[in-house]
Design an enzyme around this catalytic site. Structure first.
Site, mmCIF file in Angstrom:
data_model
loop_
_atom_site.group_PDB
_atom_site.id
_atom_site.type_symbol
_atom_site.label_atom_id
_atom_site.label_comp_id
_atom_site.label_asym_id
_atom_site.label_seq_id
_atom_site.Cartn_x
_atom_site.Cartn_y
_atom_site.Cartn_z
ATOM 1 N N ASP A 180 0.834 -1.197 0.000
ATOM 2 C CA ASP A 180 0.000 0.000 0.000
ATOM 3 C C ASP A 180 0.871 1.250 0.000
ATOM 4 O O ASP A 180 1.908 1.311 0.675
ATOM 5 C CB ASP A 180 -0.888 -0.018 1.250
ATOM 6 C CG ASP A 180 -1.809 1.182 1.338
ATOM 7 O OD1 ASP A 180 -2.778 1.218 0.580
ATOM 8 O OD2 ASP A 180 -1.538 2.070 2.162
ATOM 9 N N GLU B 283 1.017 -0.705 -5.163
ATOM 10 C CA GLU B 283 -0.060 0.238 -5.463
ATOM 11 C C GLU B 283 0.567 1.573 -5.855
ATOM 12 O O GLU B 283 1.275 2.188 -5.053
ATOM 13 C CB GLU B 283 -0.971 0.439 -4.248
ATOM 14 C CG GLU B 283 -2.074 1.459 -4.509
ATOM 15 C CD GLU B 283 -2.609 2.097 -3.235
ATOM 16 O OE1 GLU B 283 -3.796 2.446 -3.228
ATOM 17 O OE2 GLU B 283 -1.844 2.270 -2.284
#
Length: 542
Positions: free
Chosen positions: A201, A267
């Site tokens: 993330d 990401e």
């Protein structure tokens, strides 16, 4: 393809655990809930499960604010539950990928509590601290994604700390070698428990500019990765993320993953995501693959989809050892694709077409839970809103709760069979009408189309690994080839609610229509491809 390269072209199913299945009737989904639904997950013919954060957390950002990387939050269960899930998933031939939020922690993490206690403790430089400007204002003009300054004053140290998201999510200082070493150890904790990989993330936020230089104004405001009402899009983010030092750290991650034959997905929501994805995946020594927000936009057209894919392909083509991309049409941060692109009016044919489209592009597939049911966006009134991001920008931006509503399992059960008590977010009647039990048997349901299409895709290696070439076609038609090993497949999609026909390309005069994929609405009629509303066509040279 080597067995260790299973991730290349894989179908990855994202589970947002708070909203998947509640096993203990507290209104929040958990790890045992996922375990209970493994037969359902196996039936989807996906290859891997990506599980969003379940680590110990005060839940200010619902798990993306970690207070202990090596503990399961009691809300979701415990480590024994996770171990049981890993064992059962592997028995079902499903890989497990878990989220890792390395760029920041919760302000309740023991590391931050120690770091903020003084300027000379053992972890004093584990977070990004800076003195105020002479007038007391923050060190520079950096902004938080969630609104306002990215700097928070701390009265203990009489300094500001950096937070690219909530003020309760302080950023770690990756320029500190001890931080890098500690985070690599956290990864190994889960690798030893048997995870097959990680989704990283906010991975472009690992490093910041050590000189703390101001970001310049954006030439054109970014309204793709943030809402138009968010001032974050008004800057060129040259110094607060995507720093060159990050590449060396990604190589350290890859070395650790290689020891366990584990995979990685980054990401990447950057000012130039395709360029960054190419940079972060090329060479075989950084991320295995990455995904962007390029198809998570409000813009929906054949031209837009073609442009985003071709830009990504051109970035890879310029590299001697290119990486891989993973395409997503939905996740826990953006409105549901049935609402965002389908406007809630297109129904089952649209949702089926989106499954086929996503599974036909070159790259891996990241399918968000509920999209296999065609779920629309939930309409959450302000008084029930949970997302702090949405509360800040309401009503122009309603936050992320609408795509995070619980999975509907049974149309007639209280709370759609998700829980025995009121869930943390409401389930709308429109969502409950699309419950799993309603769609489980009918052959023409969105759910059964998803199952059938991904089973068919596995057998057609051109869709998994082949090259992609777009052919000229008028809006709203998307026309392209998938090719490899002397074989070619022609694919056409009608991205509209009206019937369209296009001339069959000259090189495709001897085409044979393919079946078994379940997508109705496409046929060859007198050298034309005729596509019904939201129709698709697959063909090969005879």
């Amino acid at each position: 393809m080597k067995k260790s390269d299973w991730w290349r072209g894989a179908v990855i199913y994202q589970i947002y655990p708070r909203s998947f299945m509640d096993s203990n009737n507290d209104g929040v989904g958990d790890l045992r809930g996922i375990l209970q639904r493994l037969p359902y997950l196996q039936s989807l013919n996906v290859d891997a499960l990506w599980i969003s954060p379940f680590f110990k957390s005060p839940m200010a950002d619902f798990g993306y604010d970690v207070s202990d990387y090596c503990a399961v939050d009691p809300l979701f269960g415990d480590l024994a539950d996770f171990d049981a899930l890993i064992k059962a998933a592997h028995k079902a031939k499903l890989k497990i990928i878990i989220d890792q939020v390395l760029s920041h922690t919760s302000d309740q993490h023991a590391w931050f509590i120690e770091s903020r206690s003084s300027r000379n403790n053992a972890k004093a430089d584990w977070y990004v601290w800076a003195d105020p400007q002479p007038d007391g204002t923050p060190p520079n003009n950096w902004l938080s994604v969630f609104g306002g300054s990215a700097w928070q004053w701390d009265s203990r140290r009489c300094q500001y700390y950096l937070h690219n998201f909530l003020s309760s999510q302080p950023d770690l200082n990756f320029h500190c070698k001890a931080v890098q070493k500690a985070l690599l150890a956290e990864l190994e904790f889960w690798l030893l428990r048997g995870v097959d990989g990680f989704r990283f993330d906010a991975c472009i936020f690992h490093f910041h500019d050590a000189q703390l230089r101001n970001n310049p104004p954006a030439r054109v405001a970014d309204t793709t990765s943030v809402a138009a009402s968010n001032p974050y899009g008004m800057q060129q983010h040259l110094y607060d993320k995507s720093q060159p030092e990050n590449l060396a750290f990604l190589k350290k991650i890859r070395k650790r993953l290689n020891r366990y034959r584990a995979t990685s997905i980054g990401e990447i929501g950057d000012d130039d995501s395709p360029k960054r994805i190419a940079e972060y995946t090329e060479g075989g020594d950084k991320f295995h693959q990455a995904y962007s927000f390029d198809l998570l936009t409000e813009t929906f057209s054949a031209a837009h989809i073609r442009q985003r894919v071709e830009i990504m392909e051109s970035q890879f083509a310029a590299l001697a050892n290119p990486g891989w991309t993973c395409w997503s049409l939905g996740n826990h941060d953006v409105p549901r694709v049935a609402t965002r692109w389908g406007k809630g009016r297109a129904g089952a044919p649209f949702s089926k077409l989106m499954i086929a489209l996503q599974g036909s592009l070159r790259g891996s597939v990241c399918l968000y839970q509920g999209d296999e049911l065609g779920l629309p966006e939930g309409d959450i009134p302000f008084e029930l809103l949970q997302d702090p991001y949405g509360k800040t920008f309401w009503p122009e931006f309603k936050g992320r709760d609408g795509c995070r509503t619980p999975m509907p399992w049974h149309i007639d059960a209280p709370f759609a069979g998700f829980s025995g008590t009121t869930p943390w977010l409401p389930i709308s009647p429109e969502q409950q009408a699309l419950s799993v039990d309603v769609q489980d048997k009918p052959r023409d349901s969105i759910l059964n189309f998803t199952r059938r299409f991904f089973a068919w895709r596995r057998k057609n290696r051109l869709l998994v690994l082949g090259d992609i070439t777009f052919l000229p076609a008028p809006e709203p038609i998307l026309l392209f080839e998938r090719s490899g090993n002397g074989e070619k497949m022609l694919i056409a999609f009608n991205l509209s609610a009206n019937e369209h026909r296009i001339k069959l390309p000259k090189q495709w005069q001897n085409i044979a229509t393919m079946d078994g994929h379940g997508l109705m609405g496409g046929a060859i009629v007198k050298q034309y491809i005729v596509l019904q509303a939201w129709g698709g066509y697959f063909g090969k040279i005879e």
